[in-house]
Design a protein around this motif. Sequence first.
Motif, PDB file in Angstrom:
ATOM      1  N   ALA A 183       0.813  -1.209   0.000  1.00  0.00           N
ATOM      2  CA  ALA A 183       0.000   0.000   0.000  1.00  0.00           C
ATOM      3  C   ALA A 183       0.852   1.267   0.000  1.00  0.00           C
ATOM      4  O   ALA A 183       0.432   2.302  -0.529  1.00  0.00           O
ATOM      5  CB  ALA A 183      -0.940   0.005   1.201  1.00  0.00           C
ATOM      6  N   ALA A 184       2.035   1.204   0.606  1.00  0.00           N
ATOM      7  CA  ALA A 184       2.904   2.388   0.629  1.00  0.00           C
ATOM      8  C   ALA A 184       3.359   2.754  -0.783  1.00  0.00           C
ATOM      9  O   ALA A 184       3.342   3.929  -1.175  1.00  0.00           O
ATOM     10  CB  ALA A 184       4.108   2.138   1.533  1.00  0.00           C
ATOM     11  N   ALA A 199      -5.697   3.248  -0.717  1.00  0.00           N
ATOM     12  CA  ALA A 199      -4.322   3.051  -0.243  1.00  0.00           C
ATOM     13  C   ALA A 199      -4.136   3.666   1.144  1.00  0.00           C
ATOM     14  O   ALA A 199      -3.536   3.053   2.041  1.00  0.00           O
ATOM     15  CB  ALA A 199      -3.337   3.653  -1.236  1.00  0.00           C
ATOM     16  N   TYR A 200      -4.639   4.878   1.332  1.00  0.00           N
ATOM     17  CA  TYR A 200      -4.538   5.510   2.646  1.00  0.00           C
ATOM     18  C   TYR A 200      -5.279   4.694   3.700  1.00  0.00           C
ATOM     19  O   TYR A 200      -4.823   4.575   4.851  1.00  0.00           O
ATOM     20  CB  TYR A 200      -5.083   6.935   2.587  1.00  0.00           C
ATOM     21  CG  TYR A 200      -4.042   7.963   2.233  1.00  0.00           C
ATOM     22  CD1 TYR A 200      -3.126   8.417   3.179  1.00  0.00           C
ATOM     23  CD2 TYR A 200      -3.946   8.482   0.938  1.00  0.00           C
ATOM     24  CE1 TYR A 200      -2.155   9.359   2.853  1.00  0.00           C
ATOM     25  CE2 TYR A 200      -2.983   9.420   0.605  1.00  0.00           C
ATOM     26  CZ  TYR A 200      -2.084   9.859   1.567  1.00  0.00           C
ATOM     27  OH  TYR A 200      -1.118  10.785   1.237  1.00  0.00           O
ATOM     28  N   GLY A 201      -6.421   4.141   3.330  1.00  0.00           N
ATOM     29  CA  GLY A 201      -7.141   3.302   4.275  1.00  0.00           C
ATOM     30  C   GLY A 201      -6.350   2.084   4.693  1.00  0.00           C
ATOM     31  O   GLY A 201      -6.312   1.723   5.873  1.00  0.00           O
ATOM     32  N   GLU A 202      -5.689   1.457   3.724  1.00  0.00           N
ATOM     33  CA  GLU A 202      -4.857   0.292   4.035  1.00  0.00           C
ATOM     34  C   GLU A 202      -3.698   0.665   4.956  1.00  0.00           C
ATOM     35  O   GLU A 202      -3.225  -0.163   5.743  1.00  0.00           O
ATOM     36  CB  GLU A 202      -4.314  -0.332   2.745  1.00  0.00           C
ATOM     37  CG  GLU A 202      -5.363  -1.011   1.888  1.00  0.00           C
ATOM     38  CD  GLU A 202      -5.999  -2.198   2.583  1.00  0.00           C
ATOM     39  OE1 GLU A 202      -5.251  -2.968   3.228  1.00  0.00           O
ATOM     40  OE2 GLU A 202      -7.234  -2.350   2.508  1.00  0.00           O
ATOM     41  N   LEU A 203      -3.252   1.920   4.861  1.00  0.00           N
ATOM     42  CA  LEU A 203      -2.152   2.396   5.699  1.00  0.00           C
ATOM     43  C   LEU A 203      -2.638   2.954   7.032  1.00  0.00           C
ATOM     44  O   LEU A 203      -1.851   3.474   7.820  1.00  0.00           O
ATOM     45  CB  LEU A 203      -1.342   3.446   4.938  1.00  0.00           C
ATOM     46  CG  LEU A 203      -0.570   2.913   3.718  1.00  0.00           C
ATOM     47  CD1 LEU A 203      -0.052   4.061   2.867  1.00  0.00           C
ATOM     48  CD2 LEU A 203       0.575   2.011   4.152  1.00  0.00           C
ATOM     49  N   GLY A 204      -3.952   2.880   7.264  1.00  0.00           N
ATOM     50  CA  GLY A 204      -4.500   3.263   8.556  1.00  0.00           C
ATOM     51  C   GLY A 204      -5.014   4.678   8.674  1.00  0.00           C
ATOM     52  O   GLY A 204      -5.506   5.076   9.736  1.00  0.00           O
TER      53      GLY A 204
END
Length: 225
Positions: A97-98, A132-137
Amino acid sequence: MNLACAYGELGDATKQRTLLEEVLVIEQKEYGADHRTVAITLTNLGYAHMSLGDARHASDLFTRAWAIQQREYGLDHREVAAPLAALGCAYGDLGDAARQRELLERALAVLEREFGPEHRRVAGTLMHLGIAYGELGDLLKKRDLIERALAIEEREFVPEHISEVCIRRVGRCAEAARFAGARSVIKEKQYGLHHRLLATTLSNLGSAHGDLGDTTRRLSILERA
């Protein structure tokens, strides 16, 4: 190429892939392996592999296309944005995701500069960047980006083309359920009760009802899909 894209729109990614592989052989023989025309076919072939669940192969194809377009147009040209965003999505499917966020932010910067921040071509990148931001928290950033994408879709597209997935991802579950239900009726009239395109919308409708806690309705709809 057009026939391959038509099969893709009909949900037959295997046929799409086969035809695009044939096109790629012809174009590489005609233009060379590093021609800009080849880059477009590589990108489309990558999308076909993504649809078939092969994100690793897709990422290789997108990387090749990206390298060709950078060499042809420069780092920040609009033609570079498509394979760049696609590569970001492939990294997302591969669990990075990053890297997905990094590439999509680069693609978004190009698209916003070339077309403006409210253009329809920006919406898809905004939505995937939000994921992607969601996957990164970072759920607030996710919500904000997907709300931007939804606002563009609502303004730019007729109702049957707005993504109920986008609505559901910003937490408007009841609206998503109503919307997806209306869209499924449209598709039933347009394609028939058993068309493969209807299955995608039914799946999204089922997920929306699941988000609302209606498990029975969710299972009923997913069984139809």
